[in-house]
Enzyme design. Structure first.
Site, PDB file in Angstrom:
ATOM      1  N   CYS A   5     -57.877 134.344 166.266  1.00  0.00           N
ATOM      2  CA  CYS A   5     -57.518 135.154 165.102  1.00  0.00           C
ATOM      3  C   CYS A   5     -57.983 134.420 163.850  1.00  0.00           C
ATOM      4  CB  CYS A   5     -56.012 135.375 165.049  1.00  0.00           C
ATOM      5  SG  CYS A   5     -55.458 136.229 163.540  1.00  0.00           S
ATOM      6  N   CYS A  12     -51.629 132.044 158.412  1.00  0.00           N
ATOM      7  CA  CYS A  12     -50.763 133.210 158.577  1.00  0.00           C
ATOM      8  C   CYS A  12     -49.489 132.766 159.288  1.00  0.00           C
ATOM      9  CB  CYS A  12     -51.481 134.287 159.382  1.00  0.00           C
ATOM     10  SG  CYS A  12     -50.414 135.667 159.870  1.00  0.00           S
ATOM     11  N   CYS A  15     -47.653 134.133 163.810  1.00  0.00           N
ATOM     12  CA  CYS A  15     -47.584 133.616 165.186  1.00  0.00           C
ATOM     13  C   CYS A  15     -47.898 132.117 165.196  1.00  0.00           C
ATOM     14  CB  CYS A  15     -48.520 134.383 166.108  1.00  0.00           C
ATOM     15  SG  CYS A  15     -50.168 134.681 165.445  1.00  0.00           S
ATOM     16  N   CYS A  88     -54.399 142.121 164.074  1.00  0.00           N
ATOM     17  CA  CYS A  88     -53.343 141.227 164.546  1.00  0.00           C
ATOM     18  C   CYS A  88     -53.200 141.287 166.062  1.00  0.00           C
ATOM     19  CB  CYS A  88     -52.022 141.605 163.872  1.00  0.00           C
ATOM     20  SG  CYS A  88     -50.615 140.617 164.425  1.00  0.00           S
ATOM     21  N   GLN A 211     -35.485 146.901 167.899  1.00  0.00           N
ATOM     22  CA  GLN A 211     -36.215 145.737 168.385  1.00  0.00           C
ATOM     23  C   GLN A 211     -37.718 146.017 168.424  1.00  0.00           C
ATOM     24  OE1 GLN A 211     -35.056 142.831 168.845  1.00  0.00           O
ATOM     25  NE2 GLN A 211     -32.968 142.870 169.625  1.00  0.00           N
ATOM     26  N   GLU A 261     -20.854 149.577 162.357  1.00  0.00           N
ATOM     27  CA  GLU A 261     -22.033 149.104 161.630  1.00  0.00           C
ATOM     28  C   GLU A 261     -21.813 149.384 160.137  1.00  0.00           C
ATOM     29  OE1 GLU A 261     -25.323 147.869 160.028  1.00  0.00           O
ATOM     30  OE2 GLU A 261     -25.122 147.607 162.202  1.00  0.00           O
ATOM     31  N   ASP A 309     -23.723 141.890 168.726  1.00  0.00           N
ATOM     32  CA  ASP A 309     -25.167 141.749 168.478  1.00  0.00           C
ATOM     33  C   ASP A 309     -25.373 141.511 166.991  1.00  0.00           C
ATOM     34  OD1 ASP A 309     -27.898 141.719 168.664  1.00  0.00           O
ATOM     35  OD2 ASP A 309     -28.123 143.877 168.964  1.00  0.00           O
ATOM     36  N   CYS A 336     -30.062 136.576 168.531  1.00  0.00           N
ATOM     37  CA  CYS A 336     -31.449 136.291 168.157  1.00  0.00           C
ATOM     38  C   CYS A 336     -31.592 134.889 167.586  1.00  0.00           C
ATOM     39  CB  CYS A 336     -31.960 137.329 167.143  1.00  0.00           C
ATOM     40  SG  CYS A 336     -31.001 137.393 165.608  1.00  0.00           S
TER      41      CYS A 336
END
Length: 379
Positions: A5, A12, A15, A88, A211, A261, A309, A336
């Site tokens: 990439c 960037c 990743c 990407c 997600q 929520e 969550d 997460c």
């Protein structure tokens, strides 16, 4: 496939582990999780992807003016310097094609990038959401409601990218790092893109928490449902429920699901998603999770299973205390952030809940992030 990439060498931030072999990435994540969580309960092997490329169903790109021309792409890590989009490797390839079509249509309209210093210009960001059928929702983020030529933009985009199902304008006048504002209007088509997850259909809008890796999300949610041990007789609480994905996936296996929520738009989506899927046993409430859980505990709610969550910051001591007072047999914590999961697992241990299993799932290949489903049982 070619895994080079050009933007990786330009720093960037999308990743950071791209140069690390995938098997080694999984090993690094496993070691970190073992260090953080292994003292509480066994940590299962990280469930990785067979093909860890082009998995993201969401793209966010920022606009800028470079060498007199409108460009859009990701920011270089730690800066507001836009790196023009270069295909990407993490985004769904339909999103990469859509981003090029959005840029071409914006250039044809002679739109300008918003300049934060001068407070002038039309376009701040674009947010793209796609489903597994290759349909895309395009959201344009502008500082004001004025967007001259929007009809021409929509016509040009529809012609060059017929897979786009809707174009939404989001107005964000604030001088913050938040991409999206609170006001939206539909310029053309639908204000959402439909997607299927665990056999259910969800409407995903620009502001929906959904997600970004659908294949691995199904792995994660199925693991969480297995940990919950539902057999159709349980009352389930889904705290921090977003648009209702976990709760609605659990609903066919439960007697009743109560979701909470604090985001009003997400709750409206959750209610609509319950109706869309015929899940009458699911009910959703707009409230802060901690406040609602404390009130529900005081009123004597005694669920059999609680799903947690929370966002990256984890849950709150008050919310965890309310969970303990509700005394569910099982708590299934979907995290997460392993660091805050370790903190909250220790807190729940002090409140009488012992961790039994940790099931890690790699939703974010080539990044340092990993999701974990944890089972904690009442002692």
């Amino acid at each position: 496939m070619d895994t080079t990439c050009p933007n990786f060498a330009r720093h960037c931030g999308g990743c950071p582990l791209l140069a690390v072999p995938y098997a080694q990435q999984l090993a690094q994540k496993q070691a970190k999780l073992q260090t953080l969580l292994g003292r509480f309960a066994p940590v299962e092997p990280v469930r990785g992807m067979a093909q860890p490329w082009h998995y993201r169903n969401k793209a966010i790109a920022s606009f800028a003016k470079q060498r007199g021309e409108l460009v859009c792409g990701l920011y270089a890590a730690g800066t507001h310097r836009v790196l023009p989009a270069a295909g990407c490797l993490l985004q769904d390839e339909t999103l990469n094609r859509t981003l090029q079509a959005v840029l071409a249509a914006a250039r044809a309209c002679r739109w300008t990038a918003y300049d934060e210093d001068r407070g002038a210009g039309l376009l701040r960001h674009t947010v793209l959401r796609c489903n597994r059928r290759g349909q895309v929702l395009v959201t344009l983020v502008t500082p004001t409601p004025a967007l001259p030529g929007s009809r021409n933009f929509c016509a040009a985009l529809h012609k060059s990218a017929p897979w786009v199902v809707g174009v939404v304008q989001n107005i964000n006048p604030t001088a913050t790092s938040a991409v999206l504002g609170d006001r939206e209007k539909t310029l053309w088509g639908a204000p959402f893109v439909p997607d299927t997850l665990c056999g259910l259909e969800f409407a995903v809008s620009s502001r929906s928490f959904y997600q970004v890796n659908p294949a691995q999300t199904e792995v994660l949610y199925n693991a969480a449902l297995d940990l919950a041990g539902l057999d159709g007789r349980q009352t389930v609480v889904d705290a921090y429920c977003g648009i209702g994905t976990i709760g609605l996936c659990a609903a066919p296996r439960a007697r009743q699901v109560l979701g909470v929520e604090r985001n009003p738009a997400a709750v409206r989506d959750a209610i609509a998603n319950a109706r869309r899927n015929g899940q009458r046993q699911a009910r959703f409430v707009c409230a802060d999770a901690t406040v609602w859980m404390e009130q529900a505990a005081r009123e004597g709610l005694r669920p059999d299973v609680v799903f947690l969550d929370p966002p990256r910051a984890g849950s709150t001591p008050a919310c965890l205390g309310a969970v303990a007072r509700m005394a569910p047999a099982r708590v299934v914590y979907v995290s997460c952030c392993p660091e805050t999961l370790a903190r909250d697992t220790a807190q729940l241990a002090r409140l009488g809940y012992r961790a039994q299993r940790f099931v890690p799932v790699d939703l974010f290949p080539h990044t340092e992030h990993v999701e974990v489903a944890a089972l904690l049982q009442r002692v």
